[in-house]
Design a protein around this motif. Structure first.
Motif, PDB file in Angstrom:
ATOM      1  N   LEU A 175      61.184  38.014   1.613  1.00 51.62           N
ATOM      2  CA  LEU A 175      61.841  37.211   2.643  1.00 51.62           C
ATOM      3  C   LEU A 175      63.358  37.250   2.516  1.00 51.62           C
ATOM      4  O   LEU A 175      64.066  37.131   3.522  1.00 51.62           O
ATOM      5  N   THR A 176      63.862  37.414   1.305  1.00 53.64           N
ATOM      6  CA  THR A 176      65.308  37.518   1.125  1.00 53.64           C
ATOM      7  C   THR A 176      65.865  38.690   1.926  1.00 53.64           C
ATOM      8  O   THR A 176      66.893  38.569   2.603  1.00 53.64           O
ATOM      9  N   TYR A 177      65.179  39.827   1.863  1.00 49.77           N
ATOM     10  CA  TYR A 177      65.634  40.997   2.616  1.00 49.77           C
ATOM     11  C   TYR A 177      65.380  40.830   4.118  1.00 49.77           C
ATOM     12  O   TYR A 177      66.256  41.111   4.940  1.00 49.77           O
ATOM     13  N   PHE A 178      64.177  40.391   4.461  1.00 46.51           N
ATOM     14  CA  PHE A 178      63.834  40.285   5.881  1.00 46.51           C
ATOM     15  C   PHE A 178      64.728  39.268   6.591  1.00 46.51           C
ATOM     16  O   PHE A 178      65.236  39.530   7.691  1.00 46.51           O
ATOM     17  N   LEU A 179      64.942  38.111   5.974  1.00 52.62           N
ATOM     18  CA  LEU A 179      65.776  37.090   6.604  1.00 52.62           C
ATOM     19  C   LEU A 179      67.247  37.487   6.599  1.00 52.62           C
ATOM     20  O   LEU A 179      68.016  37.032   7.451  1.00 52.62           O
ATOM     21  N   ALA A 180      67.647  38.334   5.645  1.00 46.85           N
ATOM     22  CA  ALA A 180      69.017  38.850   5.674  1.00 46.85           C
ATOM     23  C   ALA A 180      69.226  39.707   6.918  1.00 46.85           C
ATOM     24  O   ALA A 180      70.273  39.632   7.576  1.00 46.85           O
ATOM     25  N   ALA A 181      68.232  40.532   7.253  1.00 46.18           N
ATOM     26  CA  ALA A 181      68.329  41.336   8.475  1.00 46.18           C
ATOM     27  C   ALA A 181      68.340  40.444   9.710  1.00 46.18           C
ATOM     28  O   ALA A 181      69.104  40.679  10.660  1.00 46.18           O
ATOM     29  N   LEU A 220      78.920  55.911   6.807  1.00 47.89           N
ATOM     30  CA  LEU A 220      78.740  54.475   6.622  1.00 47.89           C
ATOM     31  C   LEU A 220      78.009  53.850   7.805  1.00 47.89           C
ATOM     32  O   LEU A 220      77.235  52.896   7.635  1.00 47.89           O
ATOM     33  N   LEU A 221      78.226  54.390   8.984  1.00 46.93           N
ATOM     34  CA  LEU A 221      77.506  53.894  10.160  1.00 46.93           C
ATOM     35  C   LEU A 221      76.006  54.151  10.008  1.00 46.93           C
ATOM     36  O   LEU A 221      75.176  53.270  10.280  1.00 46.93           O
ATOM     37  N   ALA A 222      75.666  55.346   9.549  1.00 46.47           N
ATOM     38  CA  ALA A 222      74.250  55.663   9.322  1.00 46.47           C
ATOM     39  C   ALA A 222      73.670  54.781   8.223  1.00 46.47           C
ATOM     40  O   ALA A 222      72.515  54.324   8.314  1.00 46.47           O
ATOM     41  N   ALA A 223      74.460  54.514   7.190  1.00 50.17           N
ATOM     42  CA  ALA A 223      73.988  53.662   6.096  1.00 50.17           C
ATOM     43  C   ALA A 223      73.690  52.252   6.589  1.00 50.17           C
ATOM     44  O   ALA A 223      72.738  51.609   6.122  1.00 50.17           O
ATOM     45  N   GLN A 224      74.483  51.762   7.526  1.00 49.18           N
ATOM     46  CA  GLN A 224      74.234  50.425   8.076  1.00 49.18           C
ATOM     47  C   GLN A 224      72.895  50.363   8.792  1.00 49.18           C
ATOM     48  O   GLN A 224      72.137  49.400   8.642  1.00 49.18           O
ATOM     49  N   TRP A 225      72.589  51.382   9.574  1.00 51.45           N
ATOM     50  CA  TRP A 225      71.312  51.409  10.283  1.00 51.45           C
ATOM     51  C   TRP A 225      70.144  51.541   9.306  1.00 51.45           C
ATOM     52  O   TRP A 225      69.102  50.901   9.482  1.00 51.45           O
ATOM     53  N   VAL A 226      70.318  52.347   8.275  1.00 48.98           N
ATOM     54  CA  VAL A 226      69.259  52.501   7.269  1.00 48.98           C
ATOM     55  C   VAL A 226      69.000  51.170   6.567  1.00 48.98           C
ATOM     56  O   VAL A 226      67.842  50.766   6.365  1.00 48.98           O
ATOM     57  N   MET A 227      70.067  50.472   6.196  1.00 49.35           N
ATOM     58  CA  MET A 227      69.908  49.174   5.543  1.00 49.35           C
ATOM     59  C   MET A 227      69.168  48.194   6.439  1.00 49.35           C
ATOM     60  O   MET A 227      68.259  47.474   5.995  1.00 49.35           O
ATOM     61  N   LEU A 228      69.533  48.167   7.703  1.00 47.69           N
ATOM     62  CA  LEU A 228      68.912  47.228   8.626  1.00 47.69           C
ATOM     63  C   LEU A 228      67.428  47.536   8.812  1.00 47.69           C
ATOM     64  O   LEU A 228      66.581  46.630   8.800  1.00 47.69           O
ATOM     65  N   VAL A 229      67.102  48.810   8.955  1.00 48.28           N
ATOM     66  CA  VAL A 229      65.697  49.203   9.127  1.00 48.28           C
ATOM     67  C   VAL A 229      64.890  48.850   7.883  1.00 48.28           C
ATOM     68  O   VAL A 229      63.775  48.310   7.967  1.00 48.28           O
ATOM     69  N   LEU A 230      65.437  49.142   6.703  1.00 47.74           N
ATOM     70  CA  LEU A 230      64.716  48.847   5.466  1.00 47.74           C
ATOM     71  C   LEU A 230      64.520  47.346   5.277  1.00 47.74           C
ATOM     72  O   LEU A 230      63.463  46.900   4.804  1.00 47.74           O
ATOM     73  N   GLU A 231      65.515  46.557   5.635  1.00 48.14           N
ATOM     74  CA  GLU A 231      65.369  45.108   5.490  1.00 48.14           C
ATOM     75  C   GLU A 231      64.316  44.559   6.447  1.00 48.14           C
ATOM     76  O   GLU A 231      63.516  43.690   6.074  1.00 48.14           O
ATOM     77  N   PHE A 232      64.289  45.060   7.669  1.00 47.81           N
ATOM     78  CA  PHE A 232      63.259  44.615   8.605  1.00 47.81           C
ATOM     79  C   PHE A 232      61.867  45.094   8.176  1.00 47.81           C
ATOM     80  O   PHE A 232      60.856  44.476   8.528  1.00 47.81           O
ATOM     81  N   ALA A 233      61.828  46.197   7.424  1.00 46.10           N
ATOM     82  CA  ALA A 233      60.545  46.727   6.940  1.00 46.10           C
ATOM     83  C   ALA A 233      60.124  46.100   5.620  1.00 46.10           C
ATOM     84  O   ALA A 233      59.098  46.494   5.052  1.00 46.10           O
TER      85      ALA A 233
END
Length: 312
Positions: A175-181, A220-233
């Motif tokens: 939940l820490t990751y998911f709610l962060a996203a 860095l733009l691609a890294a932001q999208w990767v982070m967001l996808v991983l957090e939602f996953a």
């Protein structure tokens, strides 16, 4: 009639029974040794947290009480206003209770005291401005550890209570990751992923290991999208069952946080401690012996049988 194997948590498992496989029951019992080791790590981290990573909390003892704006849970509960006396009493009582709890004695009493004192310490910390989300999983871990009772480092008996406790900590980590996203989308919108979030972080806090990324267009733009996808996953983490998969997940998460620290000097230490609950600590001695045998450490020297004495 099949024999049943009892568990320390009061349940039983029937080998070969239908519907009782690895994927049919969640959470699974875990050895009490895993709890004993993780509990020691968690409680010994508290003095480090109080005196090093969040040493700034005790500075609130000198802040006028009118600046105290308790977080929501602090408004619900009749908690004391953090005067100088309150802050110092909570600080030293928390450290003393944590050190005592790390010995494994009176785990329910001392563990509950540690949780309540750390909870108050966090209310004091977060009621003057920014609320850090890296404390959630660690606080949940402190809340569930006292529910297990006694556990020793060499006690490999499976416990259903321990299984539930570790499952709750895993849920909190997820939940820490998911709610962060979710918070990123709530407060920053899609601009968080499509803007210059990481570039700004590197410009402000970047080390030599990260500044080169500013020269690579789109990285860095691609890294932001990767982070967001991983957090939602992140809910997919709940599908991890085997010990090997748990170790891999813990290594991945800790590696991510270490990489973040190396790049922008930000690390969520309490959350990293909570991640350590994934590790099957009861298997560490066995893994160490296996590794030692592979590299030749600990092998007994072979002694040749005594033969007749050579002739003069």
């Amino acid at each position: 009639m099949s024999a049943s194997t009892g568990t320390a948590g009061g349940g039983s498992a029937v080998p070969g029974a239908p519907g009782r496989g690895r994927w049919s029951r969640w959470p699974e019992p875990v050895p009490l040794a895993r709890i004993a080791v993780f509990r020691t790590i968690a409680y010994l981290f508290i003095p480090v947290d109080v005196f090093l990573t969040t040493a700034w909390v005790r500075a609130h003892a000198a802040v006028p009480t009118e600046y105290y704006q308790p977080v929501l849970v602090g408004q619900w509960l009749p908690l004391p206003t953090p005067t100088s006396t309150v802050v110092h009493v909570v600080q030293w009582a928390l450290v003393a209770a944590a050190v005592a709890a790390a010995t494994g004695r009176a785990p329910r009493l001392l563990g509950t005291a540690v949780f309540l004192l750390y909870f108050e310490w966090m209310v004091i910390a977060m009621s003057y401005g920014k609320v850090d989300h890296d404390r959630f999983a660690f606080l949940v871990a402190l809340a569930v550890l006292p529910t297990i009772g006694r556990a020793r480092w060499r006690d490999r008996r499976p416990s259903e209570a321990a299984g539930w406790a570790m499952a709750v900590v895993l849920l909190a980590v997820m939940l820490t990751y998911f709610l962060a996203a979710w918070a990123k989308m709530r407060f920053g919108g899609w601009d968080w992923a499509s803007g210059s979030t990481l570039a700004w972080a590197v410009l402000r806090r970047g080390t030599d290991l990260a500044t080169w990324t500013l020269e690579v267009p789109g990285l860095l733009l691609a890294a932001q999208w990767v982070m967001l996808v991983l957090e939602f996953a992140a809910p997919l983490m709940l599908l991890v069952r085997s010990d090997r998969a748990r170790v891999a997940l813990a290594a991945f998460l800790l590696g991510f946080h270490l990489m973040t620290f190396a790049g922008v000097m930000i690390i969520f230490l309490p959350h990293c401690v909570a991640i350590l609950s994934l590790v099957p600590w009861e298997r560490v001695p066995e893994a160490g012996r296996r590794l030692g045998s592979r590299i030749g450490i600990g092998e007994r020297a072979q002694v040749q049988p005594a033969g007749p004495a050579p002739p003069d």
